[in-house]
Design a protein around this motif. Structure first.
Motif, short mmCIF file in Angstrom:
data_model
loop_
_atom_site.label_atom_id
_atom_site.label_comp_id
_atom_site.label_asym_id
_atom_site.label_seq_id
_atom_site.Cartn_x
_atom_site.Cartn_y
_atom_site.Cartn_z
N LEU A 181 0.72 -1.17 0.15
CA LEU A 181 -0.01 -0.03 -0.10
C LEU A 181 0.66 1.17 -0.05
O LEU A 181 0.55 2.21 -0.55
N PRO A 182 1.93 1.61 0.62
CA PRO A 182 2.50 2.79 0.75
C PRO A 182 3.11 3.00 -0.69
O PRO A 182 3.16 4.30 -1.12
N ALA A 183 3.92 2.32 -1.17
CA ALA A 183 4.23 2.40 -2.51
C ALA A 183 3.00 2.73 -3.51
O ALA A 183 3.21 3.47 -4.48
N THR A 184 1.87 1.82 -3.61
CA THR A 184 0.89 2.19 -4.41
C THR A 184 0.51 3.64 -4.21
O THR A 184 0.14 4.32 -5.37
N THR A 185 0.28 3.81 -3.12
CA THR A 185 -0.15 5.28 -2.69
C THR A 185 0.67 6.29 -3.40
O THR A 185 0.09 7.40 -3.92
N ILE A 186 2.07 6.28 -2.98
CA ILE A 186 2.99 7.29 -3.56
C ILE A 186 2.68 7.26 -4.97
O ILE A 186 2.74 8.55 -5.77
N VAL A 187 2.97 6.24 -5.82
CA VAL A 187 2.77 6.08 -7.33
C VAL A 187 1.50 6.82 -7.82
O VAL A 187 1.24 7.59 -8.72
N ALA A 188 0.43 6.38 -6.93
CA ALA A 188 -0.87 7.04 -7.55
C ALA A 188 -0.98 8.48 -7.53
O ALA A 188 -1.41 9.11 -8.29
N ILE A 189 -0.45 8.97 -6.30
CA ILE A 189 -0.24 10.30 -6.34
C ILE A 189 0.34 11.09 -7.41
O ILE A 189 0.03 12.18 -7.81
N LEU A 190 1.59 10.36 -7.84
CA LEU A 190 2.71 11.05 -8.78
C LEU A 190 1.96 10.78 -10.12
O LEU A 190 2.00 11.89 -10.81
N TRP A 191 1.31 9.75 -10.36
CA TRP A 191 0.52 9.76 -11.67
C TRP A 191 -0.68 10.91 -11.81
O TRP A 191 -0.95 11.41 -12.79
N ALA A 192 -1.34 10.89 -10.32
CA ALA A 192 -2.52 11.88 -10.77
C ALA A 192 -1.81 13.43 -10.92
O ALA A 192 -2.40 14.15 -11.78
#
Length: 178
Positions: free
Chosen positions: A99-110
């Motif tokens: 989850l931490p890496a998924t959240t960070i990558v999702a925010i960067l893509w957004a």
């Protein structure tokens, strides 16, 4: 008067209400190819021009979801399928660890999606446009309001634009060419 074929007639206004009134009159007259420039957002002008709001938000949400799914799928594929190594007794598919890496990558893509979406929807970067040559147009980012009526529609030419704009008492009416 400029040389070459007139592509637009630009009217300069000191107040936003005068520009909005002229914009409303132009739209009612049948003008469809027009644009407004102001030093701050003018919601009435945006509504009259048919600008849809919140498009960038949907682009950002879509990009964020895509980035989050991509990050999670990559971690799952690597940890479960390609390199299934049991570290510290945890299961191979460990949701809390992903989850931490998924959240960070999702925010960067957004964030990247919002930036690219905003640039694309605003047709930027636009380094040159005929309207930029209008006298005093640099003040559009300071204290003036500009209404640009593009010629080319049947029956709508520079003379009609001047005739339509004069009753609204613009500070200046100028024509710009290609």
């Amino acid at each position: 008067m400029t040389e070459g074929r007139t592509t637009a007639v630009v009217a300069e206004f000191a107040e936003q209400d005068a520009m909005v009134d002229a914009l409303r009159a132009a739209r009612d007259f049948g003008w469809r190819r027009m644009d407004a420039h102001a030093p701050f957002p003018v919601p009435d002008a945006a509504r009259l021009l048919g600008v849809r709001g919140a498009s960038v938000a949907w682009i950002a949400i879509g990009a964020g979801l895509f980035g989050g799914v991509l990050a999670y799928a990559t971690q799952w594929w690597l940890s479960v399928q390609v390199y299934p190594i049991n570290v510290g007794g945890r299961p191979l598919h460990a949701l809390p660890a992903f989850l931490p890496a998924t959240t960070i990558v999702a925010i960067l893509w957004a964030a990247a999606g919002a930036l690219v979406g905003m640039l694309a929807l605003n047709r930027l970067p636009r380094l040159s446009h005929p309207v930029f040559a209008a006298p005093g147009f640099g003040r559009a980012s300071e204290d003036r309001f500009f209404l640009c009526l593009f010629t080319g529609d049947p029956g709508l030419d520079a003379a009609e634009a001047r005739h339509l704009l004069r009753p609204h008492k613009p500070l200046r009416i100028s024509e710009v060419a290609e």
